[in-house]
Design a protein around this motif. Structure first.
Motif, short mmCIF file in Angstrom:
data_model
loop_
_atom_site.label_atom_id
_atom_site.label_comp_id
_atom_site.label_asym_id
_atom_site.label_seq_id
_atom_site.Cartn_x
_atom_site.Cartn_y
_atom_site.Cartn_z
N PHE A 18 55.11 87.58 27.69
CA PHE A 18 56.45 88.14 27.44
C PHE A 18 57.06 87.52 26.19
O PHE A 18 57.73 88.21 25.42
N LYS A 19 56.81 86.24 25.98
CA LYS A 19 57.43 85.53 24.85
C LYS A 19 56.62 85.61 23.57
O LYS A 19 57.17 85.45 22.49
N ASN A 20 55.30 85.83 23.67
CA ASN A 20 54.46 85.80 22.49
C ASN A 20 53.62 87.08 22.39
O ASN A 20 52.66 87.26 23.12
N PRO A 21 53.99 87.97 21.47
CA PRO A 21 53.27 89.24 21.33
C PRO A 21 51.78 89.09 21.01
O PRO A 21 50.98 89.93 21.39
N ASN A 55 48.68 82.63 36.64
CA ASN A 55 49.04 84.03 36.39
C ASN A 55 50.51 84.15 36.01
O ASN A 55 50.86 84.87 35.08
N PHE A 56 51.37 83.42 36.72
CA PHE A 56 52.80 83.43 36.43
C PHE A 56 53.04 82.91 35.01
O PHE A 56 53.79 83.51 34.23
N GLY A 57 52.38 81.80 34.66
CA GLY A 57 52.54 81.22 33.33
C GLY A 57 52.03 82.14 32.23
O GLY A 57 52.66 82.29 31.18
N LEU A 58 50.89 82.79 32.48
CA LEU A 58 50.35 83.72 31.49
C LEU A 58 51.30 84.90 31.27
O LEU A 58 51.53 85.33 30.14
#
Length: 170
Positions: free
Chosen positions: A81-84, A73-76
């Motif tokens: 946040f980085k990839n729209p 979940n943290f990674g997702l």
């Protein structure tokens, strides 16, 4: 195969299956669960438990599965946040349901929200009728935000603060 690697891979598979399931079956009312929704969530959690830990019913196996879910979940969230494009796939866009007192029936149908559910939400925000709503938005988290006019047709809204994490970088 290493039993802990097995638990890790199984947990990741279940996590991404659930993300896809929410995307396919909708999450427009996750924040407003009814009894049927709660029962469904409990049954799903029970159904996927064995899929994550397999034959390993140890404390370490359960804790590892939970840790993997937290990390996934943290990674997702970081990826979103980085990839729209990933964010757009996982989360829907906010949908305007009422603007200046006019209900958008097409948006209501598309969001699978009934007129009665919308009216109930408007009343829960302290507004008597939808004619007095300047803006009602179905947010990406399933909540419906309502901004109303007061009797002088001035905008009135309630502000909800979100907790922010202000950790210092070392």
């Amino acid at each position: 195969m290493n039993p802990f690697l097995d638990i890790t891979l199984r947990s990741l598979a279940v996590y991404f299956f659930m993300i896809l399931g929410l995307k396919l079956f909708g999450k427009n009312q996750l924040s407003q669960l009814n009894a049927g929704d709660i029962i469904l969530l409990l049954l799903i959690s029970n159904a996927v438990q064995n899929a994550m830990v397999g034959q390993n019913t140890s404390l370490q196996g359960g804790l590892l599965a939970a840790l993997v879910l937290f990390l996934a979940n943290f990674g997702l969230k970081k990826l979103m946040f980085k990839n729209p494009k990933i964010k757009d796939f996982v989360e829907s866009e906010p949908v305007i349901l009422i603007k200046d007192g006019a209900i958008d029936e097409i948006a209501l149908k598309k969001s699978e929200i009934t007129f009665d559910e919308l009216e109930e939400t408007v009343r829960e925000h302290g507004v008597e009728k939808s004619d007095d709503v300047k803006l009602a938005v179905l947010e990406v988290d399933g909540n419906i935000s309502v901004i109303s006019f007061d009797t002088n047709k001035q905008t009135h809204f309630t502000r909800h603060k979100k907790k922010k994490n202000f950790r210092r970088k070392l």
